[in-house]
Design a protein around this motif. Structure first.
Motif, mmCIF file in Angstrom:
data_model
loop_
_atom_site.group_PDB
_atom_site.id
_atom_site.type_symbol
_atom_site.label_atom_id
_atom_site.label_comp_id
_atom_site.label_asym_id
_atom_site.label_seq_id
_atom_site.Cartn_x
_atom_site.Cartn_y
_atom_site.Cartn_z
ATOM 1 N N PHE A 23 -5.558 -6.199 -2.693
ATOM 2 C CA PHE A 23 -6.302 -7.441 -2.914
ATOM 3 C C PHE A 23 -5.389 -8.526 -3.474
ATOM 4 C CE2 PHE A 23 -9.149 -10.172 -5.467
ATOM 5 C CZ PHE A 23 -9.948 -10.640 -4.436
ATOM 6 N N ALA A 24 -4.507 -8.164 -4.412
ATOM 7 C CA ALA A 24 -3.576 -9.144 -4.976
ATOM 8 C C ALA A 24 -2.612 -9.667 -3.910
ATOM 9 C CB ALA A 24 -2.802 -8.517 -6.133
ATOM 10 N N VAL A 25 -2.137 -8.776 -3.043
ATOM 11 C CA VAL A 25 -1.230 -9.208 -1.974
ATOM 12 C C VAL A 25 -1.972 -10.089 -0.969
ATOM 13 C CG1 VAL A 25 0.141 -8.387 -0.027
ATOM 14 C CG2 VAL A 25 0.352 -7.301 -2.233
ATOM 15 N N LEU A 26 -3.223 -9.780 -0.714
ATOM 16 C CA LEU A 26 -4.012 -10.634 0.173
ATOM 17 C C LEU A 26 -4.158 -12.033 -0.398
ATOM 18 C CD1 LEU A 26 -6.882 -8.408 1.569
ATOM 19 C CD2 LEU A 26 -5.235 -9.725 2.870
ATOM 20 N N LEU A 27 -4.401 -12.124 -1.706
ATOM 21 C CA LEU A 27 -4.517 -13.443 -2.325
ATOM 22 C C LEU A 27 -3.212 -14.219 -2.255
ATOM 23 C CD1 LEU A 27 -6.677 -12.712 -5.495
ATOM 24 C CD2 LEU A 27 -7.346 -13.939 -3.434
ATOM 25 N N ILE A 28 -2.109 -13.530 -2.478
ATOM 26 C CA ILE A 28 -0.809 -14.203 -2.495
ATOM 27 C C ILE A 28 -0.292 -14.452 -1.075
ATOM 28 C CG2 ILE A 28 1.607 -13.929 -3.168
ATOM 29 C CD1 ILE A 28 0.551 -12.284 -5.565
ATOM 30 N N ALA A 65 0.831 -1.207 0.000
ATOM 31 C CA ALA A 65 0.000 0.000 0.000
ATOM 32 C C ALA A 65 0.864 1.256 0.000
ATOM 33 C CB ALA A 65 -0.934 -0.001 1.200
ATOM 34 N N LEU A 66 1.955 1.243 0.767
ATOM 35 C CA LEU A 66 2.868 2.377 0.793
ATOM 36 C C LEU A 66 3.548 2.573 -0.553
ATOM 37 C CD1 LEU A 66 4.415 4.556 2.450
ATOM 38 C CD2 LEU A 66 6.110 2.779 2.878
ATOM 39 N N ALA A 67 4.045 1.489 -1.147
ATOM 40 C CA ALA A 67 4.748 1.594 -2.424
ATOM 41 C C ALA A 67 3.826 2.069 -3.540
ATOM 42 C CB ALA A 67 5.365 0.248 -2.788
#
Length: 89
Positions: free
Chosen positions: A59-64, A28-30
């Motif tokens: 959302f993509a990071v949550l999935l991964i 989110a920061l990046a």
């Protein structure tokens, strides 16, 4: 249960929260910084441009990253439940 045991459980809990939330916060920061630089360079001041890519990236990071988050929280829960079952708490 001594004060050292309580301190150990609290420190493990804080570390688990940091490990579980770090990937989402870092992405989110990046993405937020990238969008801010892009808006500053192009002078596009669209409000939805900041939210939509950030939400998609989170959302993509949550999935991964869900397996990593689950495993760290599960390890802490197993330690605490073992302490409860043994009567140490």
């Amino acid at each position: 249960m001594t004060e050292a045991d309580a301190y150990d459980i609290l420190s493990q809990t804080f570390l688990t929260v940091l490990i579980a939330s770090a990937p989402i916060l870092a992405v989110a920061l990046a993405v937020g910084l990238f969008i801010a630089f892009f808006q500053a360079l192009t002078q596009i001041q669209e409000m939805t441009l900041t939210f939509v890519p950030k939400i998609a990236a989170i959302f993509a990071v949550l999935l991964i990253g869900t397996p990593l988050m689950y495993s760290t929280v599960r390890e802490l829960a197993e330690k605490v439940f073992d302490l409860i079952a043994s009567g140490s708490v």
